[in-house]
Design a protein around this motif. Structure first.
Motif, PDB file in Angstrom:
ATOM      1  N   ALA A  38       0.836  -1.203   0.000  1.00  0.00           N
ATOM      2  CA  ALA A  38       0.000   0.000   0.000  1.00  0.00           C
ATOM      3  C   ALA A  38       0.871   1.253   0.000  1.00  0.00           C
ATOM      4  CB  ALA A  38      -0.933  -0.011   1.211  1.00  0.00           C
ATOM      5  N   GLU A  39       1.946   1.233   0.783  1.00  0.00           N
ATOM      6  CA  GLU A  39       2.862   2.374   0.809  1.00  0.00           C
ATOM      7  C   GLU A  39       3.536   2.545  -0.547  1.00  0.00           C
ATOM      8  OE1 GLU A  39       6.841   3.816   3.282  1.00  0.00           O
ATOM      9  OE2 GLU A  39       5.728   2.067   3.944  1.00  0.00           O
ATOM     10  N   LEU A  40       3.909   1.435  -1.183  1.00  0.00           N
ATOM     11  CA  LEU A  40       4.519   1.478  -2.507  1.00  0.00           C
ATOM     12  C   LEU A  40       3.560   2.054  -3.545  1.00  0.00           C
ATOM     13  CD1 LEU A  40       6.934   0.722  -4.339  1.00  0.00           C
ATOM     14  CD2 LEU A  40       5.845  -1.518  -4.622  1.00  0.00           C
ATOM     15  N   THR A  45       1.996   6.507  -6.983  1.00  0.00           N
ATOM     16  CA  THR A  45       1.003   7.506  -7.402  1.00  0.00           C
ATOM     17  C   THR A  45       1.576   8.913  -7.268  1.00  0.00           C
ATOM     18  OG1 THR A  45      -0.762   6.032  -6.658  1.00  0.00           O
ATOM     19  CG2 THR A  45      -1.342   8.344  -6.989  1.00  0.00           C
ATOM     20  N   GLU A  46       2.273   9.150  -6.160  1.00  0.00           N
ATOM     21  CA  GLU A  46       2.897  10.458  -5.952  1.00  0.00           C
ATOM     22  C   GLU A  46       3.981  10.721  -6.996  1.00  0.00           C
ATOM     23  OE1 GLU A  46       5.399  12.706  -2.426  1.00  0.00           O
ATOM     24  OE2 GLU A  46       4.118  11.016  -1.913  1.00  0.00           O
ATOM     25  N   LEU A  47       4.757   9.685  -7.323  1.00  0.00           N
ATOM     26  CA  LEU A  47       5.785   9.817  -8.349  1.00  0.00           C
ATOM     27  C   LEU A  47       5.172  10.121  -9.709  1.00  0.00           C
ATOM     28  CD1 LEU A  47       8.759   9.550  -9.259  1.00  0.00           C
ATOM     29  CD2 LEU A  47       8.305   7.106  -9.582  1.00  0.00           C
ATOM     30  N   ALA A  49       2.309  11.580 -10.262  1.00  0.00           N
ATOM     31  CA  ALA A  49       1.799  12.958 -10.230  1.00  0.00           C
ATOM     32  C   ALA A  49       2.929  13.958 -10.405  1.00  0.00           C
ATOM     33  CB  ALA A  49       1.060  13.206  -8.916  1.00  0.00           C
ATOM     34  N   ALA A  50       4.067  13.706  -9.755  1.00  0.00           N
ATOM     35  CA  ALA A  50       5.213  14.612  -9.890  1.00  0.00           C
ATOM     36  C   ALA A  50       5.764  14.579 -11.314  1.00  0.00           C
ATOM     37  CB  ALA A  50       6.300  14.245  -8.885  1.00  0.00           C
ATOM     38  N   ALA A  51       5.822  13.405 -11.922  1.00  0.00           N
ATOM     39  CA  ALA A  51       6.302  13.300 -13.303  1.00  0.00           C
ATOM     40  C   ALA A  51       5.356  14.027 -14.255  1.00  0.00           C
ATOM     41  CB  ALA A  51       6.442  11.839 -13.699  1.00  0.00           C
ATOM     42  N   ASN A  52       4.047  13.890 -14.045  1.00  0.00           N
ATOM     43  CA  ASN A  52       3.075  14.602 -14.879  1.00  0.00           C
ATOM     44  C   ASN A  52       3.217  16.112 -14.703  1.00  0.00           C
ATOM     45  OD1 ASN A  52       2.040  12.236 -15.902  1.00  0.00           O
ATOM     46  ND2 ASN A  52       0.363  12.130 -14.426  1.00  0.00           N
TER      47      ASN A  52
END
Length: 127
Positions: A38-40, A45-47, A49-52
């Motif tokens: 779940a943490e992964l 998801t955060e990665l 979003a940052a890449a987008n």
């Protein structure tokens, strides 16, 4: 004869306890694995979003640094215009190897010359 039966019960109890302990350890490992997964997923998801966001910012930089938009901004907002060929002036400067004395100091008195000498010495050692 009852003695072997008691031994069989002890082995059975030992095996049951061992199986229960193994099941508890397996459940504990599964819970830990699910938490890490779940943490992964959250970090992925955060990665993403940052890449987008990085891609959007790069597109915005490319859009704003377009030559035509920069030229349009410079001409409309800043009032700048391109330099035309008729606006360029070439200056020829001929430098000769001579020097010209602008002020002649021969007419000064002795004290003026001494003061000037000390002033030059002070400037030499002061700088």
């Amino acid at each position: 004869m009852k003695h072997p039966s008691l031994k069989l019960n002890f082995v059975t109890i030992f095996l049951v306890v061992g199986i229960v302990v193994l099941l508890l350890l397996t459940v504990n490992c599964s819970i830990s694995q699910n938490e890490k997964n779940a943490e992964l997923r959250a970090l992925n998801t955060e990665l993403s979003a940052a890449a987008n966001e990085g891609t959007k910012l790069q597109i915005e930089i490319d859009r704003r640094s377009d030559f035509f938009s920069v030229e349009q901004y410079a001409s409309e907002e800043l009032g700048m215009h391109k330099l035309e060929n008729y606006q360029i002036q070439y200056i020829q400067n001929h430098v000769s190897g001579t020097a010209e004395l602008l002020h002649n100091e021969e007419n000064e008195n002795f004290f003026g010359q001494v003061a000037k000498a000390f002033s030059a010495i002070g400037d030499f050692f002061g700088n």
